[in-house]
Design an enzyme around this catalytic site. Sequence first.
Site, PDB file in Angstrom:
ATOM      1  N   HIS A  41       0.841  -1.194   0.000  1.00  0.00           N
ATOM      2  CA  HIS A  41       0.000   0.000   0.000  1.00  0.00           C
ATOM      3  C   HIS A  41       0.874   1.241   0.000  1.00  0.00           C
ATOM      4  O   HIS A  41       2.108   1.148   0.134  1.00  0.00           O
ATOM      5  CB  HIS A  41      -0.972  -0.001   1.178  1.00  0.00           C
ATOM      6  CG  HIS A  41      -0.337   0.112   2.521  1.00  0.00           C
ATOM      7  ND1 HIS A  41       0.508  -0.839   3.057  1.00  0.00           N
ATOM      8  CD2 HIS A  41      -0.435   1.083   3.485  1.00  0.00           C
ATOM      9  CE1 HIS A  41       0.896  -0.477   4.263  1.00  0.00           C
ATOM     10  NE2 HIS A  41       0.351   0.694   4.540  1.00  0.00           N
ATOM     11  N   HIS A  56       1.262   3.937   2.031  1.00  0.00           N
ATOM     12  CA  HIS A  56       1.713   4.700   3.187  1.00  0.00           C
ATOM     13  C   HIS A  56       3.240   4.737   3.144  1.00  0.00           C
ATOM     14  O   HIS A  56       3.880   3.748   2.774  1.00  0.00           O
ATOM     15  CB  HIS A  56       1.211   4.084   4.494  1.00  0.00           C
ATOM     16  CG  HIS A  56      -0.195   4.514   4.821  1.00  0.00           C
ATOM     17  ND1 HIS A  56      -1.012   3.802   5.670  1.00  0.00           N
ATOM     18  CD2 HIS A  56      -0.926   5.595   4.428  1.00  0.00           C
ATOM     19  CE1 HIS A  56      -2.184   4.419   5.774  1.00  0.00           C
ATOM     20  NE2 HIS A  56      -2.152   5.502   5.027  1.00  0.00           N
ATOM     21  N   ASP A 101       5.819   4.461   5.006  1.00  0.00           N
ATOM     22  CA  ASP A 101       6.728   3.483   5.599  1.00  0.00           C
ATOM     23  C   ASP A 101       6.742   2.160   4.837  1.00  0.00           C
ATOM     24  O   ASP A 101       7.434   1.223   5.240  1.00  0.00           O
ATOM     25  CB  ASP A 101       6.388   3.252   7.077  1.00  0.00           C
ATOM     26  CG  ASP A 101       4.960   2.805   7.323  1.00  0.00           C
ATOM     27  OD1 ASP A 101       4.068   3.207   6.556  1.00  0.00           O
ATOM     28  OD2 ASP A 101       4.725   2.064   8.290  1.00  0.00           O
ATOM     29  N   HIS A 102       6.005   2.106   3.727  1.00  0.00           N
ATOM     30  CA  HIS A 102       5.988   0.891   2.915  1.00  0.00           C
ATOM     31  C   HIS A 102       6.453   1.115   1.475  1.00  0.00           C
ATOM     32  O   HIS A 102       6.625   0.135   0.750  1.00  0.00           O
ATOM     33  CB  HIS A 102       4.587   0.271   2.919  1.00  0.00           C
ATOM     34  CG  HIS A 102       4.197  -0.270   4.261  1.00  0.00           C
ATOM     35  ND1 HIS A 102       4.275  -1.605   4.583  1.00  0.00           N
ATOM     36  CD2 HIS A 102       3.755   0.361   5.375  1.00  0.00           C
ATOM     37  CE1 HIS A 102       3.892  -1.781   5.837  1.00  0.00           C
ATOM     38  NE2 HIS A 102       3.578  -0.597   6.340  1.00  0.00           N
ATOM     39  N   HIS A 131      -7.347  -1.664   5.909  1.00  0.00           N
ATOM     40  CA  HIS A 131      -6.525  -0.570   6.412  1.00  0.00           C
ATOM     41  C   HIS A 131      -7.201   0.746   6.040  1.00  0.00           C
ATOM     42  O   HIS A 131      -8.272   0.752   5.412  1.00  0.00           O
ATOM     43  CB  HIS A 131      -5.116  -0.677   5.827  1.00  0.00           C
ATOM     44  CG  HIS A 131      -4.094   0.132   6.556  1.00  0.00           C
ATOM     45  ND1 HIS A 131      -4.050   0.225   7.936  1.00  0.00           N
ATOM     46  CD2 HIS A 131      -3.075   0.907   6.107  1.00  0.00           C
ATOM     47  CE1 HIS A 131      -3.050   1.003   8.286  1.00  0.00           C
ATOM     48  NE2 HIS A 131      -2.451   1.441   7.204  1.00  0.00           N
ATOM     49  N   ASP A 155      -0.185  -4.020   7.480  1.00  0.00           N
ATOM     50  CA  ASP A 155      -1.177  -3.071   7.986  1.00  0.00           C
ATOM     51  C   ASP A 155      -2.645  -3.447   7.750  1.00  0.00           C
ATOM     52  O   ASP A 155      -3.191  -3.248   6.665  1.00  0.00           O
ATOM     53  CB  ASP A 155      -0.915  -1.697   7.376  1.00  0.00           C
ATOM     54  CG  ASP A 155       0.475  -1.184   7.706  1.00  0.00           C
ATOM     55  OD1 ASP A 155       1.378  -2.016   7.893  1.00  0.00           O
ATOM     56  OD2 ASP A 155       0.662   0.031   7.776  1.00  0.00           O
ATOM     57  N   HIS A 166       6.335  -5.117  12.378  1.00  0.00           N
ATOM     58  CA  HIS A 166       5.664  -3.821  12.252  1.00  0.00           C
ATOM     59  C   HIS A 166       5.318  -3.264  13.638  1.00  0.00           C
ATOM     60  O   HIS A 166       4.212  -2.835  13.913  1.00  0.00           O
ATOM     61  CB  HIS A 166       4.395  -3.956  11.399  1.00  0.00           C
ATOM     62  CG  HIS A 166       3.906  -2.652  10.837  1.00  0.00           C
ATOM     63  ND1 HIS A 166       2.950  -1.886  11.461  1.00  0.00           N
ATOM     64  CD2 HIS A 166       4.242  -1.974   9.714  1.00  0.00           C
ATOM     65  CE1 HIS A 166       2.708  -0.799  10.736  1.00  0.00           C
ATOM     66  NE2 HIS A 166       3.487  -0.831   9.670  1.00  0.00           N
TER      67      HIS A 166
END
Length: 302
Positions: free
Chosen positions: A61, A63, A65-66, A141, A210, A268
Site C-alpha cells: 500500500h 503509506h 513506511d511501505h 486498512h 497493515d 511492524h
Amino acid sequence: MIKLTILGSGAATPTLNRGVTAQYLNFNERRILIDCGESTQLQFRKFGVKFQRIQYIFISHLHGDHYLGLSGLLASMHLLGREKDLHIFAPPELEQIIKLQFELTYVKLNFQIHFHSLTATDKTKVFEDDNMMVYAFPLKHRITCFGFLFQEKLKERSIIPELIKPNALTIPEMVQLKKGADIERNGKIISHLTLTNPPPKPFSYAYCTDTKAMQKLPTWIKGADLLYHEATFLESEKDRAKATFHTTAHQAAEIAFAAEVGKLLLGHFSARYKGTDQHITEAQAIFQNTVCVEDGDTFLLG
C-alpha cells in the site's frame, strides 16, 4: 529453497534499532522485494543482500513506511548500471508517483519497469511462472492495502530408482510416470503409484501487513508454512489498534491459529515499545510457534 530476510520490522518511522517495512524473499531463485520503506537500500547493504538481483517488487500500500524508499532504490539501480527489466506489483497510483518523480527530476532509467496494478477484491492470482504462483488479497486498512501469498507449485513425482531397471523403463515412460500418468504395455496398465514417490509438499509464505483483524483472512492463507503478520500494538491498546486499522499480537496469533500455519512471524512494531517481550508472551499464549522478528533475521524453508 526459500529464504526470507527481514530488512525492516518497525512501523511508521525508522529508529536506530528498526528500519521500516521491507523484506527480501529468495523463492527458488526468484528474487523478490516486499515493500520498500525509507532507507531500504541501506538495509540491503547492511545485511549483505545484493539489490541488483531483484526481479519483482510487491508493494502492499501507499503509506510512506511501505514505499518511500522505492524511488531511491530504483535510482541507485540505474546509477549502478542495471539493464534488466523489473516488475512492480502495486496499487495503480504508484506508477503515477514514480513516473512523475523521475519526470520532474529528468531521470531516465537504463532499464524497463513493468507496472502491474493490483485491484483484488478477493484472493486473486497476480503472477505465475513454472515454479510459483503469487496471490494478492485485500486487507482492512485506512487506504487500499494488499496481503500476498507466495505459493510453490507442486513438483513432479519422482521415479523410484531401484525399479527402473527391473521394469525396463524407457525415458518417455519415466517422463509420463513423473507427471502422474499410468503407462500401458501390451494392453496392461501399469500404475504410476507403484513406480514413483509423491512430490514433497509445496512451500508457501503469507505476508499480511497493515490491517485490522480479519475473519476472512485465515481462509486465504490456510496452511501457509510461514506467516508474517503485523503486530503494531499489544492487546492492552486494542482500541487504538482498531481506530488506526492495525492488529495486536493477540489478534495476529488468533489468525495464525485459525489458519493452521506452520510458524508465525510478528513485526511492524510501534516505536512506543522498548522491546517485544510482551508481544511474544501475548502471542505464544495462543500460538506457540511464534517469533518477533528483528532487522536482519533470516528464515528458511526447504
